[in-house]
Design an enzyme around this catalytic site. Structure first.
Site, PDB file in Angstrom:
ATOM      1  N   ASP A 180      -4.919  -7.470   6.098  1.00 63.13           N
ATOM      2  CA  ASP A 180      -3.475  -7.114   5.801  1.00 63.13           C
ATOM      3  C   ASP A 180      -2.616  -8.301   5.951  1.00 63.13           C
ATOM      4  OD1 ASP A 180      -3.815  -4.701   5.036  1.00 63.13           O
ATOM      5  OD2 ASP A 180      -3.069  -3.809   6.772  1.00 63.13           O
ATOM      6  N   HIS A 198       0.498  -1.246  -0.126  1.00 58.35           N
ATOM      7  CA  HIS A 198       0.049   0.001  -0.006  1.00 58.35           C
ATOM      8  C   HIS A 198       0.827   1.386  -0.065  1.00 58.35           C
ATOM      9  CE1 HIS A 198      -3.789  -2.142   1.956  1.00 58.35           C
ATOM     10  NE2 HIS A 198      -3.452  -2.355   0.662  1.00 58.35           N
ATOM     11  N   ILE A 215      -5.877   6.798   9.053  1.00 60.38           N
ATOM     12  CA  ILE A 215      -5.095   7.892   9.227  1.00 60.38           C
ATOM     13  C   ILE A 215      -5.832   9.126   8.974  1.00 60.38           C
ATOM     14  CG2 ILE A 215      -3.360   9.281   8.029  1.00 60.38           C
ATOM     15  CD1 ILE A 215      -1.996   6.587   7.308  1.00 60.38           C
ATOM     16  N   THR A 216      -6.899   9.333   8.151  1.00 57.53           N
ATOM     17  CA  THR A 216      -7.834  10.476   8.142  1.00 57.53           C
ATOM     18  C   THR A 216      -8.401  10.759   9.337  1.00 57.53           C
ATOM     19  OG1 THR A 216      -9.410   9.390   6.952  1.00 57.53           O
ATOM     20  CG2 THR A 216      -7.870  10.747   5.796  1.00 57.53           C
TER      21      THR A 216
END
Length: 522
Positions: A221, A117, A438-439
């Protein structure tokens, strides 16, 4: 003095040294303005202003930011730390120091984001611009709570923001979890991403079947990395040791197990789509698990509805000709198991490693957010040779002087203000828990930064100059600690990029802190 040997220590085990209260902690009496008799009138006015700010017996101090530089430090250089610093630098005079226990910055962006990613890691460019500000400094290789206490930071700065994230994992707390072959997903992610504490881990991938407990993005993941053909990872920044182990892996099937049902999965549509389209693999989804789901998602929020629709199509619709042709020869498979809760890790006959996991069959009770899984009394055993626990990260207390809620795994706070500790703030996972992307952390950190700046403007932070890093640098030097600057990191970064070029990789990560220090001439 020889460089320190690198270790990650439990926060609670670190020895702590406190300096006696310094003159810089006094409300007044240590500034040039005060020492100059000509400014006595200004001093009296400031004292009267402070007295007017006493509320409920607690003094509220004024920092005149037009005259002084607000000294602020942030503990942690992951997304929460850098986003908090970015917002604090909106103040035209504020200076922000970022402390990090690793030698390198960026936290989970470097050590948590999957190597396939790379687009997610582009946020590092934003963080680098913040670090290059002449009012921001990075100090790596400094373990707050061991090398320097939070109280010492509070003595040196006008405000301290704790943004150190969630450095531990939630245990299964079931019999057999100590067996070889049972790993935390956090450690496994750290291993293939080059986290120094996990660099010597050697997961046994000689088994046919692996089980991942948990159904969030981290679970997908690790399942994806286990099943991705190694040639697709060769041009990523995965460590060479992990890539070598994955080339020899015998894992062919990965089961991703959750306590609740399809509607409660925590992964997002991007990660699910990647699993469905993963080269050389096919999904194993039982249509019976999705009966009635179409009707139940009609009123769901759009992101959840889109996720469920994709899951439904993968489970119940017959694949098209091209997709069927792709899946037919696939040597690997992955599947979702719902309404199953781990009860016991089953040992091999010789008791030396994991051979399976016993699951309790569950049913759902309650509605909406209150939905919970309760056991039906039925059990089933799932054979496997590898168990990866992905049931969540957790934060740990950093210092006895900082309040901490062990049940929630967060620092008690009100909009980022640490409860009952004026001048101390928190952001990110240690503020709200290990949730979101993350945002989410960006928004959360901006809120903490804004609250701090509001307090600064309202005169709620200590007055008088603070020494900032000058005082901490002296303390660290006396304790044999070698801080690493951002320019030092850029030298290590250049070395990693150089090492990766030969293999066509974006970088080959440095794993050994002692090697990093040697490269820096320490």
């Amino acid at each position: 003095m020889a460089p320190r040997c690198w270790r990650w220590w439990p926060w609670s085990a670190w020895p702590r040294t406190r300096l006696p209260p310094s003159e810089s902690t006094q409300t007044f009496g240590n500034s040039d303005e005060v020492r100059d008799p000509a400014n006595a009138k200004a001093l009296r006015k400031k004292r009267r202003s402070a007295q007017m700010r006493v509320k409920s017996g607690k003094p509220r101090f004024l920092l005149d930011t037009e005259e002084q530089t607000p000294q602020i430090c942030v503990v942690g250089s992951g997304p929460a730390g850098f986003y908090t610093a970015q917002h604090l630098l909106k103040h035209p005079r504020a200076h922000v120091d970022i402390y990090e226990k690793q030698l390198v910055p960026f936290g989970l962006v470097r050590f948590g984001v999957a190597p396939d990613h790379p687009e997610v890691k582009n946020v590092i460019n934003t963080f680098t611009r913040t670090a290059h500000s002449d009012r921001c400094a990075f100090h790596g290789n400094v373990v707050v709570g061991r090398d320097v206490t939070v109280q010492e930071l509070r003595d040196a700065y006008h405000a301290v923001v704790l943004s150190y994230g969630a450095e531990d994992h939630r245990g299964l707390e079931i019999p057999g979890e100590e067996l070889p072959g049972v790993l935390s997903a956090r450690a496994f992610v750290g291993w293939y991403n080059g986290l120094p504490e996990n660099r010597k881990m050697a997961p046994d991938l000689s088994c046919d079947t692996a089980v991942v407990l948990g159904q969030g993005n981290v679970a997908l993941d690790v399942a994806r990395i286990l099943l991705t053909p190694p040639e697709y990872l060769e041009k990523t920044d995965i460590t060479e040791a992990a890539l070598g182990a994955l080339r020899q892996s015998q894992v062919k099937t990965v089961w991703i197990v959750g306590r609740r049902g399809p509607l409660q999965v925590a992964f997002t549509i991007k990660e699910l789509r990647e699993m469905i389209q993963l080269p050389g693999t096919r999904p194993i989804l039982d249509p019976a698990d999705f009966l009635g789901l179409q009707d139940r998602i009609k009123e769901a929020p759009r992101p959840r509805k889109r996720l469920m629709e994709l899951l439904l199509r993968a489970a119940v619709e017959k694949p098209g000709v091209a997709e069927a042709a792709r899946r037919a020869p696939a040597p690997r498979a992955w599947g979702l198991r719902f309404l199953r809760s781990p009860q016991r890790v089953l040992p091999s006959p010789d008791g030396r490693r994991v051979a399976g996991i016993r699951l309790a069959v569950t049913r759902l009770e309650g509605v909406g957010e209150a939905t919970r899984a309760v056991p039906t009394g039925d059990l089933e055993d799932l054979p496997c040779g590898l168990v990866l626990s992905s049931i969540g990260y957790k934060s740990c207390p950093i210092d006895p002087s900082v309040p901490f809620d062990p049940k929630l795994g967060v620092i008690p706070n009100m909009e980022g203000r640490v409860v009952d500790v004026p001048g101390l703030y928190c952001s990110g996972w240690v503020k709200r828990g290990p949730t979101g992307v993350i945002t989410t952390t960006m928004t959360d950190s901006f809120v903490t930064g804004q609250i701090l700046l509001q307090d600064l403007k309202a005169g709620l932070l200590p007055s008088g100059p603070r020494p900032g890093y000058a005082a901490i640098k002296a303390l660290l030097g006396s304790r044999g600690v070698w801080p690493v600057s951002f320019s030092d990191w850029e030298k290590l970064d250049a070395e990693e990029v150089s090492r990766g070029q030969g293999a066509g990789k974006p970088r080959e990560k440095l794993l050994d802190p002692q090697e990093m220090l040697r490269l820096l001439g320490r």
